[in-house]
Enzyme design. Structure first.
Site, PDB file in Angstrom:
ATOM      1  N   CYS A   1      -4.892  -3.065   2.873  1.00 41.00           N
ATOM      2  CA  CYS A   1      -4.580  -2.969   4.293  1.00 41.00           C
ATOM      3  C   CYS A   1      -5.759  -3.277   5.207  1.00 41.00           C
ATOM      4  CB  CYS A   1      -3.954  -1.610   4.615  1.00 41.00           C
ATOM      5  SG  CYS A   1      -3.167  -1.639   6.244  1.00 41.00           S
TER       6      CYS A   1
ATOM      7  N   LYS B   1      -9.402   1.886  -1.889  1.00 42.78           N
ATOM      8  CA  LYS B   1      -9.628   1.369  -0.528  1.00 42.78           C
ATOM      9  C   LYS B   1     -10.974   1.817   0.039  1.00 42.78           C
ATOM     10  CE  LYS B   1      -7.088   1.209   3.892  1.00 42.78           C
ATOM     11  NZ  LYS B   1      -5.802   1.622   4.503  1.00 42.78           N
TER      12      LYS B   1
ATOM     13  N   GLU C   1       0.868  -1.200   0.000  1.00 41.07           N
ATOM     14  CA  GLU C   1       0.000   0.000   0.000  1.00 41.07           C
ATOM     15  C   GLU C   1       0.901   1.246   0.000  1.00 41.07           C
ATOM     16  OE1 GLU C   1      -1.603   0.769   3.933  1.00 41.07           O
ATOM     17  OE2 GLU C   1      -3.400   1.746   3.121  1.00 41.07           O
TER      18      GLU C   1
END
Ligand code: CDT
Length: 331
Positions: A182, A132, A47
């Site tokens: 993540c 995300k 990330e």
């Protein structure tokens, strides 16, 4: 005939605030070279792999954070990575901060900010993009924290859902590939949405601090890695897929990130694990047909799922209290 793909995870050691993108890209090119030498066909990078994890730094004016973002990929800075991938015939997954000039929900032209990952094939085609969805942290400066985590300040919630693409990779005709970023890995809903699209490989990058500041010191250090691995291993097992998880590791801007990148098989077993807090390549030979076992037996979704009982999952965000038990009155 097995469907074998040699997958690499390119863990990155710390990228300090003063480090340039060119240096980060050069480090990733070195990892791609190693990947080629080891026969890997796909490399997963972390990330926000081009810069330090900048959401730990507070900008009063959010526009002052724009220099951490990319407005195009490839760019002059990232072109060497695309060139190396082509040279070695390797695909790659890259996380970065994205500014997208696109309409907002109301249709107005806008500069939108996302925490993004792309999957690129050796020809440089972007096969898949993900933004995300589960943004952790907070939007305002938090004076109680030693280190800020301002993802909610700098990024919008991703607007692309959890897509899966079937595309050729590593000489195989088609692999079902999806991504998360993540914090998403801690949410079973994210895995299931990918699983419901028959994902065979989930790629994800992460920057996870070694301490949980929100826990007020009550979460033991060793549990941080355990929870990360637990989530990834459970997600892979319950959705009968491989997972390749790439960390940023080591002390970055004085803040420790725990590393421990892994590659996991559809049985939930760790096939390879990084052991350093530095740039490190781990690889695993993944027979994608191993996904079939779980998805035709215990996790044959079409036979065993009961979506008519899962309404709360999409109807409700927070938890509600259950009804209180009361002793029945004797009649
Ligand atoms: N980058 C990222 O999503 N990190 C989170 C930790 C956030 S702590 C506020 C994670 O889930 O690993």
């Amino acid at each position: 005939m097995t469907r074998m793909l040699t997958i690499a995870v390119g863990q990155l050691g710390p990228i300090q605030k003063a480090d340039t993108r060119a240096v980060a890209v050069e480090r990733m090119v070195r990892l791609l070279e190693h990947a080629h030498a080891r026969g890997a066909q796909l490399v997963v990078f972390p990330e926000l792999a081009l810069t330090t994890f900048f959401p730990r730094h507070y900008c009063e004016n959010v526009a002052d954070a724009d220099p951490w973002f990319e407005t195009a990929t490839p760019s002059a800075d990232t072109a060497p990575l695309f060139a190396a991938a082509k040279r070695y015939g390797i695909g790659f997954h890259l996380g970065y901060a994205e500014i997208a000039n696109e309409p907002d929900e109301a249709g107005a032209a806008c500069r939108r900010h996302f925490n993004t990952a792309i999957l690129v094939n050796p020809d440089g085609d972007i096969l898949l993009k993900y933004r995300k969805i589960h943004l952790p942290g907070h939007a305002a400066f938090d004076p109680r924290r030693k280190v800020q985590h301002l993802e909610k300040r700098y990024f919008e919630v991703g607007n692309l859902g959890f897509p899966v693409i079937r595309a050729p990779m590593g000489g195989l005709d088609g692999i079902n590939m999806g991504m998360m970023i993540c914090n998403d890995r801690r949410w079973p809903e994210a895995w299931r949405v990918l699983g419901l699209q028959s994902v065979e490989l989930v790629m994800l990058g992460y920057n996870t601090p070694s301490t949980n500041q929100e826990a007020g010191g009550f979460e033991a250090h060793h549990l941080r890695v355990f929870h990360s691995h637990l989530s990834i291993q459970a997600g892979a097992y319950q959705n009968a897929c491989f997972a390749a998880a790439a960390a940023k590791a080591g002390t970055e801007d004085g803040c420790e990130l725990f590393g421990h990148s892994i590659i996991v098989n559809p049985q939930g077993e760790i096939m390879a694990q990084a052991t350093s807090w530095d740039d490190e390549l781990i690889t695993a030979d993944c027979d994608l047909d191993l996904c079939t076992l779980g998805r035709t037996t215990i996790f044959a979704f079409e036979k065993h799922r009961r979506p008519e009982t899962y309404g709360r999952i999409t109807a409700q965000t927070g938890a509600v209290a259950p009804a209180e038990w009361r002793k029945p009155r004797p009649i």
